[in-house]
Design an enzyme around this catalytic site. Structure first.
Site, PDB file in Angstrom:
ATOM      1  N   TYR A 105       0.814  -1.216   0.000  1.00 40.52           N
ATOM      2  CA  TYR A 105       0.000   0.000   0.000  1.00 40.52           C
ATOM      3  C   TYR A 105       0.848   1.266   0.000  1.00 40.52           C
ATOM      4  O   TYR A 105       1.904   1.322   0.631  1.00 40.52           O
ATOM      5  CB  TYR A 105      -0.893   0.043   1.253  1.00 40.52           C
ATOM      6  CG  TYR A 105      -2.005  -0.973   1.265  1.00 40.52           C
ATOM      7  CD1 TYR A 105      -3.214  -0.704   0.629  1.00 40.52           C
ATOM      8  CD2 TYR A 105      -1.848  -2.192   1.922  1.00 40.52           C
ATOM      9  CE1 TYR A 105      -4.248  -1.629   0.654  1.00 40.52           C
ATOM     10  CE2 TYR A 105      -2.879  -3.126   1.941  1.00 40.52           C
ATOM     11  CZ  TYR A 105      -4.076  -2.834   1.306  1.00 40.52           C
ATOM     12  OH  TYR A 105      -5.091  -3.757   1.328  1.00 40.52           O
ATOM     13  N   TRP A 106       0.325   2.294  -0.687  1.00 42.15           N
ATOM     14  CA  TRP A 106       0.842   3.651  -0.620  1.00 42.15           C
ATOM     15  C   TRP A 106      -0.375   4.561  -0.413  1.00 42.15           C
ATOM     16  O   TRP A 106      -1.049   4.951  -1.352  1.00 42.15           O
ATOM     17  CB  TRP A 106       1.572   4.035  -1.902  1.00 42.15           C
ATOM     18  CG  TRP A 106       2.847   3.279  -2.102  1.00 42.15           C
ATOM     19  CD1 TRP A 106       4.101   3.687  -1.769  1.00 42.15           C
ATOM     20  CD2 TRP A 106       3.003   1.971  -2.689  1.00 42.15           C
ATOM     21  NE1 TRP A 106       5.032   2.733  -2.100  1.00 42.15           N
ATOM     22  CE2 TRP A 106       4.384   1.659  -2.664  1.00 42.15           C
ATOM     23  CE3 TRP A 106       2.109   1.025  -3.213  1.00 42.15           C
ATOM     24  CZ2 TRP A 106       4.886   0.459  -3.146  1.00 42.15           C
ATOM     25  CZ3 TRP A 106       2.610  -0.163  -3.699  1.00 42.15           C
ATOM     26  CH2 TRP A 106       3.973  -0.444  -3.663  1.00 42.15           C
ATOM     27  N   ALA A 232     -13.997 -20.629   2.097  1.00 40.90           N
ATOM     28  CA  ALA A 232     -14.650 -21.732   1.394  1.00 40.90           C
ATOM     29  C   ALA A 232     -15.572 -22.536   2.293  1.00 40.90           C
ATOM     30  O   ALA A 232     -16.266 -23.446   1.823  1.00 40.90           O
ATOM     31  CB  ALA A 232     -13.588 -22.660   0.797  1.00 40.90           C
ATOM     32  N   ASP A 262     -16.168  -8.527  -0.378  1.00 37.33           N
ATOM     33  CA  ASP A 262     -16.894  -7.315  -0.759  1.00 37.33           C
ATOM     34  C   ASP A 262     -17.995  -7.639  -1.756  1.00 37.33           C
ATOM     35  O   ASP A 262     -19.098  -7.076  -1.695  1.00 37.33           O
ATOM     36  CB  ASP A 262     -15.938  -6.289  -1.385  1.00 37.33           C
ATOM     37  CG  ASP A 262     -14.733  -5.998  -0.525  1.00 37.33           C
ATOM     38  OD1 ASP A 262     -14.846  -6.103   0.704  1.00 37.33           O
ATOM     39  OD2 ASP A 262     -13.671  -5.658  -1.087  1.00 37.33           O
TER      40      ASP A 262
END
Length: 330
Positions: A105-106, A232, A262
């Site tokens: 991440y940035w 699962a 999501d």
């Protein structure tokens, strides 16, 4: 059991620039983020039957502008997106090990961390909402005063009749401490009507030994519709006097697990808004999640959504999916 009256959906959170592996030494550019992924899939599932807004903050640079234009073209209410002249969108890169993923991440200068800076603006954005969707990541990226502003705005919208859905979606690196995460999530649970946790997150943060433990802990907050995702494994659910488990079908040709939860949220919430029962909404969420698993990145291609809609455009679901947005690729 939750009942919906109208169909104005407001999701709140961060969208980021996503770079997802797509072939040897190749990456595919897209936009993604947990609540954004959910809102985007819901917009394409419900079509003109719903108004969808994504409350966030982005920059004034070209990539931010492109994001806003893409949402406008997809039929979103973009008036609720604020702009920041000193910050821009965060970025993440997906690294795959087989089909499992890790992220780089940035987001230090992400404009979305300031989406709740203006209490009046936030309240207007939620005005008239039938469903408000928030996640633990939304809470985690905000400074303390912004988090309190968001919780206050959600409480007012709920008092005005909105149903609140919440995915705790725990990301430990975004929180100062586990205690801080637990307190903030507990505050949001108190305002939520539909809760969509993932069991591995709940086990790590709260020490739950089973999905049933997760449900029992959340039920202590009062009557809620609770759907516990578990990869699962079977979905575990409870709402009112109804509870149980539903098996998760095996998915063939998995390419990338990013955004699967999501997408389940999107399918489940869209089905519930469309009038389906909990027991019918869970399999629909699972089908949408499976579509995301078969493709790189956090969102299913529009043509895949089109096939899913065609499959379900029958007498039972016809009134929900009668007039979809365009599902042809741009």
């Amino acid at each position: 059991m939750v009942e919906f009256v109208s169909r104005r959906i407001v999701a709140i959170g961060e969208a980021m620039i996503e770079m997802a592996p797509d072939g040897a030494n190749m990456f595919r550019f897209a936009y993604a983020g947990d609540t954004f992924n959910t809102a985007w899939h819901m917009a394409h599932l419900l079509g003109v039957a719903a108004s969808v807004a994504f409350v966030t903050r982005v920059g004034i640079d070209g990539l931010s502008g492109r994001f806003v234009e893409e949402l406008r073209a997809d039929g979103f209410d973009t008036a609720v997106i604020s702009r920041d002249s000193t910050r821009t969108m965060g970025l993440y890169v997906i690294e795959l090990d087989g089909v499992e993923r890790s992220f780089h991440y940035w987001r230090k200068d992400s404009a979305a961390a300031h989406l709740a800076d203006d209490p009046a603006e936030l309240s207007v954005a939620m005005s008239g909402a039938d469903l408000i969707h928030v996640s633990g990541i939304t809470l985690a990226i905000l400074p303390e005063n912004g988090r309190r502003t968001l919780l206050d705005a959600v409480a007012r919208a709920r008092d005005a009749g909105a149903v609140v859905s919440f995915d705790p979606n725990v990301r430990p690196r975004l929180w100062a401490s586990p205690e801080h995460a637990r307190q903030s999530i507990q505050d949001m649970l108190a305002l939520s009507d539909i809760v969509l946790p993932s069991f591995d997150d709940e086990a790590a943060l709260w020490g739950d030994k089973s999905p049933a433990d997760t449900i029992a802990r959340i039920e202590a907050e009062g009557g809620k519709e609770i759907i516990v995702k578990n990869g699962a494994h079977a979905i575990t659910f409870a709402a009112g006097n109804e509870s149980g488990e539903m098996a998760t079908p095996k998915v063939a040709m998995i390419r990338d697990t990013t955004g699967a939860g999501d997408a389940f949220n999107a399918g489940y919430l869209a089905a519930r808004i469309g009038g389906m029962t909990l027991r019918d909404a869970v399999p629909f969420g699972q089908q949408l999640s499976a579509e995301v698993l078969r493709h790189p990145g956090a969102r299913a291609p529009k043509e895949a959504l089109g096939r899913l809609l065609t499959l379900h455009r029958d007498a039972k679901l016809g009134r929900m999916f009668a007039d979809p947005r365009s599902t042809t690729p741009k």
